[in-house]
Design an enzyme around this catalytic site. Structure first.
Site, mmCIF file in Angstrom:
data_model
loop_
_atom_site.group_PDB
_atom_site.id
_atom_site.type_symbol
_atom_site.label_atom_id
_atom_site.label_comp_id
_atom_site.label_asym_id
_atom_site.label_seq_id
_atom_site.Cartn_x
_atom_site.Cartn_y
_atom_site.Cartn_z
ATOM 1 N N HIS B 128 -4.085 -1.483 -5.752
ATOM 2 C CA HIS B 128 -3.908 -0.207 -5.046
ATOM 3 C C HIS B 128 -2.426 0.052 -4.795
ATOM 4 C CE1 HIS B 128 -4.359 2.256 -1.129
ATOM 5 N NE2 HIS B 128 -4.385 3.074 -2.178
ATOM 6 N N CYS B 152 -4.807 -4.146 3.678
ATOM 7 C CA CYS B 152 -3.972 -2.958 3.846
ATOM 8 C C CYS B 152 -4.821 -1.699 3.889
ATOM 9 C CB CYS B 152 -2.956 -2.843 2.713
ATOM 10 S SG CYS B 152 -1.690 -4.113 2.799
ATOM 11 N N HIS B 153 -5.654 -1.522 2.851
ATOM 12 C CA HIS B 153 -6.460 -0.310 2.807
ATOM 13 C C HIS B 153 -7.925 -0.598 2.513
ATOM 14 C CE1 HIS B 153 -2.295 0.847 1.978
ATOM 15 N NE2 HIS B 153 -2.565 1.840 2.810
ATOM 16 N N GLY B 154 -8.316 -1.874 2.684
ATOM 17 C CA GLY B 154 -9.728 -2.223 2.608
ATOM 18 C C GLY B 154 -10.328 -2.232 1.219
ATOM 19 N N PRO B 167 -10.093 1.554 -2.141
ATOM 20 C CA PRO B 167 -9.297 2.511 -2.936
ATOM 21 C C PRO B 167 -8.697 1.943 -4.231
ATOM 22 C CG PRO B 167 -8.041 1.739 -1.046
ATOM 23 C CD PRO B 167 -9.383 1.102 -0.942
#
Lengths: 282, 188, 439
Positions: B128, B152-154, B167
């Site tokens: 990502h 960080c963003h799963g 993501p």
């Protein structure tokens, strides 16, 4: 005002310089400076020819490899080569597998940290490693060498005036002190543990003659390994270690200068034309 | 002004003369331009990785100490590298999934070496935005699919380090590597 | 800008018109170094060195910014980071050698530029400010070059830093605190290296700024010329572009050829072997010498060997060295002769040549070891240097009888043309022959 001030300042500096000159000149005449033993007996490097002499000379790869062998078998016992990595040996004509083998079999190991215990340890060098140093630090180096630290050799031929010839002359220049020297400078007798060499700036060198006998190194390519030949080869090798980009530099330089000559000739013609035009317009 | 041209020793009179002179000026300026471009090449090239950086572009990893179910974090090209010894269960879980339905369709076999399916070697760089995913260290969050989890963003990766949720657009990258012996690999 | 007949910038394309309205930068360039700047038509090749100095500064800034990308300003890694650049960075050897030799070339062209000004009286009214700003640039260059030489952290770097900061230590009372303050320690170390790096990076941009002022000040009276006679009308000038851009283009080509010969085939010729030995605070090189461009000043520094009553010789040397540069700031008021060009001043011309020889001798002595006879020679040469500027020049300008000046630049060009004959009148020498029917 400015001119009066300037005149006085000028008179002061110029006058005092002339007085200083007179004081110096009187001293020079009344007690001329004594000649030192270095003045009398130090010699400039010998004239010696190499394939890389001159503006377009190239390295002789076979000679560099022989020189490397001399370094490996003789010099590397005491001298480091810290700015050169095993991978750089590609530059003197070794291939990847040979370099790997040279690194693996190198007598001195690369210091490292044991990945399991974290203790200091050593490992076999790999091509990416720089040549490991023979002594852990300067104290160890001095202790093992009669208080003289063997200098790093990577840049030796650039760190001395006329360096390649200097290294060659030093290696082949060991001799007994001339009787003349003892006669005129009785105090200048080579101290115990040092070695007389007129090519060394202060004439007495801590390094014992490293290349002493013909055949000390057995060359793989069958070249006869006289002391002279070995000295020459290792000087060539150290020229390469100091300036590995020498050939790239000269090649690039030749191309650049040819290009610039043409460009400058064109610029000159263009300049003449533009000014010729001015003549017409006037 | 014609008399000037006659006294001109360079003989530049007439149409041809004008053209020749323009040509020389253009040639001179073009040469200068070519030279300027040639100079830019080394000025740009010097920012590429230097020889000492490239020399460290391969990493050797010793696998003997990695037990099944364990993973180690090491570095390759100055970035984290995950080497994971998969258990039979993890291999089975990875193989069970229909690769065709994934965001970045790949099977575990495609991501490992033939006959050494238990050794999963991936970069530890989330596809990502480049964070380091968790899951290689003991007790770290392995995410919903038992592989890696990027906090960080799963992004969730499965036991074959394939992106399953979140993501990230791609599976964790598998670098070029080869087994130098049964228990050692050379990455790069 | 300076003359009423200067060509005017008239943009034709709507885009260039639009830019001219919003930010007249192209107009500025046009008037500064374009067709809008009328320049005397008789400039010789000595007038090339201003532009060449600008080129040298550009080379230094570009290669310097690149060197900074690979340099580590720390005493532990400074030396090896430069070796690494030379060996491993792509074209790193080229950048390093270009930067090191570029400094020498910068000084070569600037010295030629200065001696051109000294001969042709370029420092005289109305161009005093141009001269003063030029000297400021020269001082900044010296500071920059000195600090740059410390950065490789070789033996000469270290001992050069120690000796030069030691000069300040000669000042009574405040000297030692100043030296300690300059170095950020009691000897050159990490703190010194970092501040020198920072300032070495900054100063070239300051130099560029002062160059803009230098050119600005030049454009008010316009360029001087080899006759020293002021421009009288349009027939005396040509537009800077294309006439002098073409000539400077050729000059730049010759400059780059000479630069390339040194850079590619003898890159260490002007350097000192000792700077390839890493700095060692415990061992001083046999002969500490600065880079060649400082040698004349170094000779003056060492020429003082006898104390003057309460002033120690060391302090005298330091004062004299600074004075040798500072006195140039007073030059416009020391040389009061109304005639500018040395060509029309027979006595001045002779002494100018003696000055050149004197500076060369000083340079030679400054690079030689501090032994006799070099010290004695540099004492005589330094005495002449001070006498030349402070005593001889004011006297000459008072008593000398100059040769008759030409009526105008165009007249001098015509005379030269007639003397030399038609076939070998080279426009290249700047004396552009007037067509015969014009006379």
């Amino acid at each position: 005002m400015v001119r009066i001030g300037a005149f006085l300042v000028g008179l002061f500096f110029a006058g005092w310089l002339l007085i200083s000159f007179l004081v110096g000149a009187v001293a020079y005449v009344s007690e001329p400076p004594a000649k030192t033993v270095e003045h009398e007996f130090h010699k400039h490097p010998k004239d010696v020819e190499f394939s890389f002499d001159g503006p377009l000379g190239k390295f002789d790869r076979a000679q560099l490899q022989r020189g490397f062998q001399v370094f490996k078998e003789v010099c590397s016992a005491c001298h480091s080569l810290k700015f050169v990595a095993f991978r750089d040996l590609a530059g003197i004509g070794y291939n990847e597998a040979e370099i790997k083998a040279i690194a693996k079999q190198w007598a001195i190991k690369t210091p490292d940290v044991d990945p399991k215990t974290g203790e200091m340890s050593t490992r076999e060098p790999v091509p990416a490693d720089y040549f490991p140093k023979p002594f852990a630090n300067n104290v160890a180096a001095a202790a093992a060498n009669n208080n003289a630290i063997p200098p790093d050799l990577s840049l030796m031929t650039k760190a001395r005036h006329d360096g390649t010839a200097y290294v060659y002359s030093l290696l082949t220049g060991y001799q007994n002190q001339p009787a003349d020297l003892i006669k005129h400078f009785p105090d200048a007798k080579t101290p115990e543990g040092l070695h007389y060499n007129p090519y060394f700036p202060n004439l007495n060198l801590a390094m014992a003659p490293p290349l002493t006998a013909d055949g000390q190194v057995t060359y793989g390519d069958g070249t006869k390994s006289s002391v002279d030949q070995m000295s020459k080869d290792v000087s060539a090798f150290l020229t390469w270690t100091a300036e590995p980009k020498l050939e790239n530099r000269r090649r690039a330089g030749l191309a650049t200068i040819v290009f610039l000559l043409i460009a400058t000739a064109l610029a000159y013609m263009s300049y003449q034309n533009i000014w010729a035009d001015k003549k017409k317009a006037a | 002004m014609a008399s000037v041209e006659h006294t001109d020793s360079q003989g530049l009179a007439g149409e041809d003369g004008v053209r020749r002179r323009d040509f020389i000026n253009i040639a001179a300026v073009s040469f200068a331009g070519v030279g300027a471009v040639a100079v830019v090449i080394p000025l740009v090239d010097q920012m590429n990785p230097s020889a000492d950086v490239l020399a460290l572009a391969s990493t050797e990893v010793d696998l003997t100490a990695i037990q099944p179910g364990q993973a180690i974090k090491t570095t390759f090209r100055a970035q984290p590298l995950f080497v994971r010894h998969l258990t039979e269960k993890e291999i089975a879980e990875a193989d069970k999934v229909d690769a065709g339905g994934l965001r970045d369709p790949q099977t575990l076999a495609e991501r490992t070496v033939d006959g050494k399916k238990q050794w999963l070697v991936t970069m530890g760089v989330c596809t990502h935005l480049g964070c380091v995913p968790l899951g290689a260290g003991e007790g770290e969050n392995k995410g919903e699919f038992g592989g890696y989890f990027c906090p960080c963003h799963g992004s969730h990766y499965d036991t074959a380090a394939r992106i399953r949720k979140g993501p990230a657009p791609k599976n964790l990258e598998v670098p070029k590597f080869a087994f130098t012996s049964d228990t050692a690999i050379l990455v790069g | 800008m300076s003359f009423p007949w200067a060509e005017h910038y008239t943009p034709k394309h709507p885009l260039t018109q639009w830019i001219d309205e919003k930010l007249p930068l192209p107009r500025l360039v046009y008037n500064a170094v374009g067709a809008g700047y009328p320049v005397p038509r008789n400039l010789n090749y000595f007038w090339n060195f201003g532009v060449l100095a600008g080129l040298a500064l550009m080379i230094q800034i570009v290669t310097g910014v690149i060197m900074a990308m690979h340099y580590g300003a720390n005493t532990l890694v400074a030396f090896s980071s430069i070796e690494q650049t030379m060996r491993d960075v792509n074209s790193g050897w080229l950048m390093r050698y270009a930067h090191a030799n570029g400094a020498s070339f910068f000084f070569i062209v600037v010295y030629l530029h200065i001696f051109r000004g000294l001969f042709y009286g370029s420092y005289k009214a109305p161009r005093e400010m141009v001269w003063l700003l030029g000297l400021v640039i020269f001082l900044l260059m010296m500071a920059t070059a000195f600090m740059g030489y410390v950065l490789p952290w070789g033996q000469m770097s270290y001992w050069g830093a120690k000796v030069i900061t030691g000069l300040f230590g000669a000042i009574p009372v405040v000297g030692e605190p100043i030296q300690t303050w300059l170095l950020g320690g009691f000897a050159p170390g990490n703190a010194s290296l970092n501040r020198f790096f920072s300032l070495h990076f900054l100063l070239p941009f300051v130099i560029a700024g002062v160059i803009i002022l230098h050119i600005w000040a030049l454009h008010i009276p316009g360029s001087s010329n080899p006759t020293g006679v002021e421009v009288k009308g349009p027939q005396d000038t040509v537009p800077f572009h294309p006439y002098y851009t073409a000539k400077d283009g050729f000059g730049a080509g010759v400059f780059l050829i000479l630069f390339s010969i040194l850079l590619f085939f003898a890159p260490n010729y002007l350097g000192h072997a000792d700077n390839y030995i890493e700095a060692n605070p415990l061992s001083t090189p046999a002969h500490i010498v600065p880079e060649w461009y400082f040698w004349p000043f170094y000779a003056i520094l060492r020429a003082f060997t006898v104390d003057f009553f309460f002033i120690p010789a060391k302090l005298l040397g330091v004062l004299a060295m600074f004075a040798s540069i500072l006195l140039l700031f007073f030059l416009p008021w020391l040389d009061t002769s109304p005639v500018r060009s040395g060509n029309y001043r027979p006595t001045f011309k002779k002494f100018w040549w003696i000055l050149i020889a004197d500076v060369v001798v000083l340079g030679y002595c400054g690079g030689a070891p501090a032994e006799e006879p070099y010290v004695m020679i540099s004492q005589i040469a330094s005495a002449y240097y001070f006498a030349h500027f402070l005593i001889i020049l004011p006297l000459i300008s008072r008593f000398e009888k100059p040769l008759p000046l030409p009526g105008s630049i165009t007249e001098s060009v015509l005379n030269r043309h007639n003397i030399k004959g038609e076939q070998d009148a080279l426009p290249g020498m700047g004396a552009d022959p007037q067509p015969s029917n014009a006379g």
